[in-house]
Motif scaffolding. Sequence first.
Motif, PDB file in Angstrom:
ATOM      1  N   LEU A 171       0.827  -1.203   0.000  1.00  0.00           N
ATOM      2  CA  LEU A 171       0.000   0.000   0.000  1.00  0.00           C
ATOM      3  C   LEU A 171       0.865   1.259   0.000  1.00  0.00           C
ATOM      4  O   LEU A 171       0.534   2.257  -0.647  1.00  0.00           O
ATOM      5  CB  LEU A 171      -0.924   0.000   1.215  1.00  0.00           C
ATOM      6  N   ARG A 172       1.982   1.224   0.710  1.00  0.00           N
ATOM      7  CA  ARG A 172       2.884   2.373   0.727  1.00  0.00           C
ATOM      8  C   ARG A 172       3.521   2.594  -0.649  1.00  0.00           C
ATOM      9  O   ARG A 172       3.617   3.732  -1.114  1.00  0.00           O
ATOM     10  CB  ARG A 172       3.968   2.177   1.790  1.00  0.00           C
ATOM     11  N   LEU A 173       3.943   1.517  -1.292  1.00  0.00           N
ATOM     12  CA  LEU A 173       4.493   1.638  -2.645  1.00  0.00           C
ATOM     13  C   LEU A 173       3.459   2.269  -3.579  1.00  0.00           C
ATOM     14  O   LEU A 173       3.780   3.147  -4.385  1.00  0.00           O
ATOM     15  CB  LEU A 173       4.917   0.271  -3.178  1.00  0.00           C
ATOM     16  N   MET A 174       2.225   1.815  -3.456  1.00  0.00           N
ATOM     17  CA  MET A 174       1.173   2.361  -4.313  1.00  0.00           C
ATOM     18  C   MET A 174       0.935   3.838  -4.000  1.00  0.00           C
ATOM     19  O   MET A 174       0.694   4.643  -4.909  1.00  0.00           O
ATOM     20  CB  MET A 174      -0.129   1.577  -4.135  1.00  0.00           C
ATOM     21  N   GLY A 175       1.005   4.206  -2.715  1.00  0.00           N
ATOM     22  CA  GLY A 175       0.832   5.605  -2.346  1.00  0.00           C
ATOM     23  C   GLY A 175       1.904   6.497  -2.941  1.00  0.00           C
ATOM     24  O   GLY A 175       1.620   7.593  -3.431  1.00  0.00           O
ATOM     25  N   VAL A 176       3.158   6.032  -2.886  1.00  0.00           N
ATOM     26  CA  VAL A 176       4.255   6.797  -3.503  1.00  0.00           C
ATOM     27  C   VAL A 176       3.987   6.985  -4.990  1.00  0.00           C
ATOM     28  O   VAL A 176       4.079   8.100  -5.537  1.00  0.00           O
ATOM     29  CB  VAL A 176       5.610   6.082  -3.305  1.00  0.00           C
ATOM     30  N   ARG A 177       3.645   5.909  -5.676  1.00  0.00           N
ATOM     31  CA  ARG A 177       3.426   5.969  -7.120  1.00  0.00           C
ATOM     32  C   ARG A 177       2.246   6.876  -7.471  1.00  0.00           C
ATOM     33  O   ARG A 177       2.289   7.607  -8.455  1.00  0.00           O
ATOM     34  CB  ARG A 177       3.219   4.548  -7.659  1.00  0.00           C
ATOM     35  N   SER A 178       1.205   6.847  -6.646  1.00  0.00           N
ATOM     36  CA  SER A 178       0.055   7.722  -6.887  1.00  0.00           C
ATOM     37  C   SER A 178       0.434   9.187  -6.726  1.00  0.00           C
ATOM     38  O   SER A 178       0.033  10.036  -7.537  1.00  0.00           O
ATOM     39  CB  SER A 178      -1.087   7.370  -5.926  1.00  0.00           C
ATOM     40  N   ALA A 179       1.211   9.475  -5.681  1.00  0.00           N
ATOM     41  CA  ALA A 179       1.617  10.862  -5.442  1.00  0.00           C
ATOM     42  C   ALA A 179       2.475  11.390  -6.585  1.00  0.00           C
ATOM     43  O   ALA A 179       2.316  12.539  -7.025  1.00  0.00           O
ATOM     44  CB  ALA A 179       2.370  10.961  -4.120  1.00  0.00           C
ATOM     45  N   LEU A 180       3.379  10.583  -7.085  1.00  0.00           N
ATOM     46  CA  LEU A 180       4.310  11.043  -8.117  1.00  0.00           C
ATOM     47  C   LEU A 180       3.681  11.075  -9.504  1.00  0.00           C
ATOM     48  O   LEU A 180       3.992  11.955 -10.304  1.00  0.00           O
ATOM     49  CB  LEU A 180       5.556  10.158  -8.120  1.00  0.00           C
ATOM     50  N   SER A 181       2.809  10.128  -9.783  1.00  0.00           N
ATOM     51  CA  SER A 181       2.238  10.028 -11.135  1.00  0.00           C
ATOM     52  C   SER A 181       0.922  10.767 -11.283  1.00  0.00           C
ATOM     53  O   SER A 181       0.528  11.125 -12.401  1.00  0.00           O
ATOM     54  CB  SER A 181       2.009   8.558 -11.498  1.00  0.00           C
ATOM     55  N   GLY A 182       0.217  10.971 -10.163  1.00  0.00           N
ATOM     56  CA  GLY A 182      -1.128  11.541 -10.235  1.00  0.00           C
ATOM     57  C   GLY A 182      -2.178  10.522 -10.638  1.00  0.00           C
ATOM     58  O   GLY A 182      -3.343  10.860 -10.834  1.00  0.00           O
ATOM     59  N   LYS A 183      -1.799   9.252 -10.722  1.00  0.00           N
ATOM     60  CA  LYS A 183      -2.722   8.198 -11.139  1.00  0.00           C
ATOM     61  C   LYS A 183      -3.345   7.497  -9.942  1.00  0.00           C
ATOM     62  O   LYS A 183      -2.809   7.518  -8.831  1.00  0.00           O
ATOM     63  CB  LYS A 183      -1.993   7.144 -11.986  1.00  0.00           C
ATOM     64  N   LYS A 184      -4.485   6.856 -10.193  1.00  0.00           N
ATOM     65  CA  LYS A 184      -5.103   5.975  -9.214  1.00  0.00           C
ATOM     66  C   LYS A 184      -4.911   4.535  -9.695  1.00  0.00           C
ATOM     67  O   LYS A 184      -5.087   4.235 -10.876  1.00  0.00           O
ATOM     68  CB  LYS A 184      -6.591   6.277  -9.067  1.00  0.00           C
ATOM     69  N   TYR A 185      -4.539   3.674  -8.760  1.00  0.00           N
ATOM     70  CA  TYR A 185      -4.316   2.274  -9.098  1.00  0.00           C
ATOM     71  C   TYR A 185      -5.361   1.415  -8.399  1.00  0.00           C
ATOM     72  O   TYR A 185      -5.780   1.709  -7.276  1.00  0.00           O
ATOM     73  CB  TYR A 185      -2.911   1.840  -8.677  1.00  0.00           C
ATOM     74  N   ASP A 186      -5.771   0.349  -9.053  1.00  0.00           N
ATOM     75  CA  ASP A 186      -6.820  -0.506  -8.504  1.00  0.00           C
ATOM     76  C   ASP A 186      -6.305  -1.456  -7.437  1.00  0.00           C
ATOM     77  O   ASP A 186      -7.002  -1.759  -6.470  1.00  0.00           O
ATOM     78  CB  ASP A 186      -7.483  -1.314  -9.628  1.00  0.00           C
TER      79      ASP A 186
END
Length: 336
Positions: A171-186
């Motif tokens: 979940l933390r990895l996904m949070g980092v990626r969301s913050a940097l990319s502006g994307k939402k992941y499923d």
Amino acid sequence: MGRSLVLFVAFSLIPISSVYGKELRLAVVPKFHSVFFERSKAGCIDAAAQIKGVECIYRGPDISNVRMQDQVINQLIDEGIDGIAVAVTQSKYLVKNSLKRAKEAGIPVITYDSDIDVSINEDPNSLRLAYIGTDNFELGKSLGEELKKLRPNGGTLIMQSGRPDSPNLNLRLMGVRSALSGKKYDVPPGELLNNDSGWTEVREPFFNFDQLDQSINQMESVMKGKPVKADSFIAVGGWPQNDQALYRKMIAPYQAKINNNKVIIVITDTSSEQLAMLEDNLVHINIGQAPYEMGRLAILTLYKIVTEQKYQKTIYTPITVCTPENVDTCTKITGL
């Protein structure tokens, strides 16, 4: 941050009389023994001391190993434990084994720090009664947002995690990626960044399997720029800094790179040792959790469940952002 929630009514601990009429043994089971989880032990012990007739049992494996953690939980069940709070190492295995057995035995189970994840294809609420700990996705977002402040135009990134099957860390990895990319992941951990809003992960995350020596070696390869080069490093746990002497020895040759922002370093957790390293400018940012509160609230929540009182099913503990500028005050509790 605005996440210093309601929780810290917490610290005014008032003795509570047990109304259950029997001695209660309530367990806190960490992923493994570490500086971080030792704080949850302290919270567990302090909370139990406030309730007459309640004992804190803190027991976990020496290393991060789901089978060893499963054995610990089974042993507690055999001993007739009254309630269990567990930091989940690997959801599928525990759910099929010790957590299933605890449910069949009528022993209440809650999770702390690391929750049961979606990989089980079953509603976690049917397996555990509450979760207490960091909002791990939001922690990851904070790691990413703080990195963006220091590198606003994007860059190249290497992340470090513990295990590829760890629910909270994904979940933390996904949070980092969301913050940097502006994307939402499923689904956690999201997708490898590839020129998303200027950010690229130059490789899959390093997984250290909670081995501190390995985490240091992995981080050193980033600082060296060999075999792969990146200008940013995020650790979604505190592993590289869990042995202060090792970290200081490893990082010393790269002080100029830190001072000149050649490599931005953002690391999770804010132990006193980590704050000392932050003050010495051996890292750019530390983002902290509240493991003491996790252990303390785990015992109070289990007690409420066992004694059939109302309880909160989800309690998110605070996140704190620490920088060299606010290192003296960032973890102080205010507004009490």
